[in-house]
Design an enzyme around this catalytic site. Structure first.
Site, mmCIF file in Angstrom:
data_model
loop_
_atom_site.group_PDB
_atom_site.id
_atom_site.type_symbol
_atom_site.label_atom_id
_atom_site.label_comp_id
_atom_site.label_asym_id
_atom_site.label_seq_id
_atom_site.Cartn_x
_atom_site.Cartn_y
_atom_site.Cartn_z
ATOM 1 N N GLU A 1 -4.911 9.695 -8.612
ATOM 2 C CA GLU A 1 -5.787 9.950 -8.100
ATOM 3 C C GLU A 1 -5.766 11.688 -6.697
ATOM 4 O OE1 GLU A 1 -9.497 9.659 -4.731
ATOM 5 O OE2 GLU A 1 -8.206 8.010 -4.685
ATOM 6 N N ARG B 1 13.677 13.432 15.051
ATOM 7 C CA ARG B 1 14.444 14.412 14.556
ATOM 8 C C ARG B 1 15.740 14.600 14.364
ATOM 9 N NH1 ARG B 1 16.736 18.761 19.045
ATOM 10 N NH2 ARG B 1 17.499 20.016 17.605
ATOM 11 N N GLY C 1 1.695 4.157 3.443
ATOM 12 C CA GLY C 1 1.072 4.640 4.148
ATOM 13 C C GLY C 1 -0.317 4.608 4.227
ATOM 14 N N SER D 1 -4.282 4.624 4.165
ATOM 15 C CA SER D 1 -5.236 5.336 2.683
ATOM 16 C C SER D 1 -5.587 7.411 3.548
ATOM 17 C CB SER D 1 -6.757 4.905 2.988
ATOM 18 O OG SER D 1 -6.779 3.760 2.585
ATOM 19 N N GLY D 2 -5.394 7.823 2.852
ATOM 20 C CA GLY D 2 -5.439 9.520 3.769
ATOM 21 C C GLY D 2 -4.553 9.994 4.323
ATOM 22 N N ASP E 1 -1.110 4.759 -5.388
ATOM 23 C CA ASP E 1 -1.526 4.413 -4.072
ATOM 24 C C ASP E 1 -1.277 2.923 -3.701
ATOM 25 O OD1 ASP E 1 -3.443 4.382 -2.078
ATOM 26 O OD2 ASP E 1 -5.149 2.866 -3.038
ATOM 27 N N HIS F 1 0.532 -1.381 0.020
ATOM 28 C CA HIS F 1 0.243 -0.485 -0.205
ATOM 29 C C HIS F 1 0.802 1.208 -0.338
ATOM 30 C CE1 HIS F 1 -3.589 1.725 2.237
ATOM 31 N NE2 HIS F 1 -3.511 2.490 0.320
ATOM 32 N N GLY G 1 -2.148 11.066 2.904
ATOM 33 C CA GLY G 1 -1.203 11.919 1.666
ATOM 34 C C GLY G 1 0.207 11.049 0.769
ATOM 35 N N LYS G 2 -0.048 10.328 0.818
ATOM 36 C CA LYS G 2 0.345 9.203 -0.387
ATOM 37 C C LYS G 2 1.275 9.867 -2.080
ATOM 38 C CE LYS G 2 -1.547 4.972 -0.199
ATOM 39 N NZ LYS G 2 -2.079 5.538 1.054
ATOM 40 N N SER G 3 -0.866 10.547 -2.448
ATOM 41 C CA SER G 3 -0.595 10.871 -3.748
ATOM 42 C C SER G 3 -0.850 11.873 -4.153
ATOM 43 C CB SER G 3 -1.953 10.952 -4.052
ATOM 44 O OG SER G 3 -2.694 8.965 -3.420
#
Length: 141
Positions: A74, A103, A26, A28-29, A50, A11, A31-33
């Site tokens: 997407e 850090r 990461g 869904s949601g 995705d 994924h 910020g990959k795309s």
């Protein structure tokens, strides 16, 4: 020498920077795309959005797009967009978008399809995230 083949589905979105694949992994949601799109705006080339198929050949790991999403990304608020893409790129780095951002991170790897890949956790929506990825790639052999 016999070519050893193995594959996994991850994924993760994937872009190639100077021909080297960067996996943006990461849930869904996360910020990959969005991060992939910002890297593409800086000169990267889409491999997949995705989900990414990972294939091991001998001692190298390659990223390829699943057939159903080849050449598409997407864009939230816009929809599916056709995008120039690569059918394959050798994996150089995994960016963990779910992990705790340190850090001063120590060198880490993540085993994918039997290959250890350098891995770093980054916050995907920070304005500097694309620059950090480019800097990380410069530190790798």
């Amino acid at each position: 020498m016999m070519t050893q083949l193995s594959s996994d589905l991850l994924h993760a979105s994937c872009v190639a920077i100077a021909g080297r694949a960067v996996l943006l992994a990461g849930r869904s949601g996360t910020g990959k795309s969005d991060l992939a799109l910002r890297l593409i705006d800086r000169g990267a080339v889409l491999v997949s959005d995705d989900y990414t198929e990972l294939r091991r050949r001998d001692r190298k790991l390659f990223a390829t797009p699943p057939t159903r999403i080849v050449g598409k990304i997407e864009v939230r608020g816009v929809g599916l967009v056709d995008m120039p893409h690569l059918d394959e790129a050798e994996v150089a780095l995994l960016i963990d978008l779910d992990g705790e951002v340190e850090r001063m991170p120590e060198a880490r790897t993540r085993r994918l399809a039997g290959i250890d890949v350098p891995a770093v956790a980054l916050a995907p929506l920070e304005a500097s995230a694309p620059i950090k990825i480019e800097l990380l790639l410069k530190t790798l052999p």
